[in-house]
Design a protein around this motif. Structure first.
Motif, mmCIF file in Angstrom:
data_model
loop_
_atom_site.group_PDB
_atom_site.id
_atom_site.type_symbol
_atom_site.label_atom_id
_atom_site.label_comp_id
_atom_site.label_asym_id
_atom_site.label_seq_id
_atom_site.Cartn_x
_atom_site.Cartn_y
_atom_site.Cartn_z
ATOM 1 N N LEU A 7 25.406 28.794 27.384
ATOM 2 C CA LEU A 7 26.639 28.169 27.851
ATOM 3 C C LEU A 7 27.562 27.474 27.169
ATOM 4 C CD1 LEU A 7 25.320 26.103 31.181
ATOM 5 C CD2 LEU A 7 26.963 27.486 31.159
ATOM 6 N N ARG A 8 26.829 26.834 25.790
ATOM 7 C CA ARG A 8 27.328 26.420 24.538
ATOM 8 C C ARG A 8 28.120 27.552 24.048
ATOM 9 N NH1 ARG A 8 25.974 25.700 18.743
ATOM 10 N NH2 ARG A 8 25.321 27.799 18.675
ATOM 11 N N TYR A 33 23.568 19.558 24.058
ATOM 12 C CA TYR A 33 24.562 19.774 23.335
ATOM 13 C C TYR A 33 25.543 18.895 23.595
ATOM 14 C CZ TYR A 33 22.418 24.163 21.075
ATOM 15 O OH TYR A 33 21.607 24.883 20.361
ATOM 16 N N PHE A 34 26.359 18.349 22.831
ATOM 17 C CA PHE A 34 27.640 17.678 23.024
ATOM 18 C C PHE A 34 28.683 18.380 22.285
ATOM 19 C CE2 PHE A 34 24.631 14.392 22.963
ATOM 20 C CZ PHE A 34 24.893 13.427 24.002
ATOM 21 N N LEU A 35 29.805 19.117 23.264
ATOM 22 C CA LEU A 35 31.030 19.728 23.033
ATOM 23 C C LEU A 35 32.204 18.869 23.048
ATOM 24 C CD1 LEU A 35 30.298 22.917 25.346
ATOM 25 C CD2 LEU A 35 29.465 22.382 22.848
ATOM 26 N N SER A 36 33.185 19.154 22.036
ATOM 27 C CA SER A 36 34.417 18.533 22.085
ATOM 28 C C SER A 36 35.330 19.394 22.134
ATOM 29 C CB SER A 36 34.607 17.604 20.804
ATOM 30 O OG SER A 36 34.269 18.307 19.846
ATOM 31 N N PHE A 37 36.397 19.075 22.558
ATOM 32 C CA PHE A 37 37.819 19.952 22.858
ATOM 33 C C PHE A 37 39.086 19.397 22.196
ATOM 34 C CE2 PHE A 37 34.787 20.515 26.223
ATOM 35 C CZ PHE A 37 34.723 22.006 26.349
ATOM 36 N N GLU A 39 41.760 18.436 23.258
ATOM 37 C CA GLU A 39 42.334 17.443 23.975
ATOM 38 C C GLU A 39 41.691 16.225 24.091
ATOM 39 O OE1 GLU A 39 45.645 17.991 25.421
ATOM 40 O OE2 GLU A 39 45.669 19.855 24.545
ATOM 41 N N GLU A 40 40.645 16.061 23.363
ATOM 42 C CA GLU A 40 39.861 14.809 23.410
ATOM 43 C C GLU A 40 38.668 14.588 24.437
ATOM 44 O OE1 GLU A 40 41.585 11.156 22.668
ATOM 45 O OE2 GLU A 40 43.361 12.056 21.099
ATOM 46 N N ALA A 41 38.690 15.558 25.166
ATOM 47 C CA ALA A 41 37.619 15.913 26.317
ATOM 48 C C ALA A 41 36.406 16.240 25.666
ATOM 49 C CB ALA A 41 37.915 16.646 27.222
ATOM 50 N N ARG A 42 35.030 15.788 26.209
ATOM 51 C CA ARG A 42 33.785 15.990 25.870
ATOM 52 C C ARG A 42 33.028 16.470 27.015
ATOM 53 N NH1 ARG A 42 31.905 10.759 22.498
ATOM 54 N NH2 ARG A 42 30.208 12.088 22.455
ATOM 55 N N LEU A 43 32.036 17.233 26.572
ATOM 56 C CA LEU A 43 31.151 17.616 27.711
ATOM 57 C C LEU A 43 29.720 17.792 26.895
ATOM 58 C CD1 LEU A 43 30.808 19.297 30.538
ATOM 59 C CD2 LEU A 43 31.351 21.258 29.064
ATOM 60 N N GLU A 44 28.774 17.179 27.964
ATOM 61 C CA GLU A 44 27.264 17.285 27.549
ATOM 62 C C GLU A 44 26.730 18.473 28.338
ATOM 63 O OE1 GLU A 44 23.386 14.662 26.807
ATOM 64 O OE2 GLU A 44 25.122 13.819 27.959
ATOM 65 N N LEU A 45 26.120 19.343 27.687
ATOM 66 C CA LEU A 45 24.974 20.455 28.572
ATOM 67 C C LEU A 45 23.861 20.059 28.057
ATOM 68 C CD1 LEU A 45 27.149 23.371 27.177
ATOM 69 C CD2 LEU A 45 27.444 22.167 29.188
ATOM 70 N N MET A 46 23.147 19.957 29.272
ATOM 71 C CA MET A 46 21.393 19.572 29.278
ATOM 72 C C MET A 46 20.680 20.520 29.959
ATOM 73 S SD MET A 46 21.931 15.771 30.305
ATOM 74 C CE MET A 46 20.261 15.281 29.676
#
Length: 53
Positions: A7-8, A33-37, A39-46
């Protein structure tokens, strides 16, 4: 927990995400994993080892 890395890679390839290094959740046996974009959005994949496939 291979799916977390897959997914990452998907978000990096298709959405230009930037990822931190793999974070180990020692007490719960998970990985994150912490993902950043841009547009300042962030997403955590666990992923957790106790979740059945």
């Amino acid at each position: 927990m291979r799916e977390v890395g897959v997914l990452r890679d998907f978000y990096i390839t298709y959405f230009g995400a930037k990822s931190n290094a793999l974070y180990h959740i020692k007490k719960k046996g998970g990985k994150s994993y912490f993902l950043s974009f841009d547009e300042e959005a962030r997403l955590e994949l666990m992923g957790h080892s106790d979740i059945a496939e």
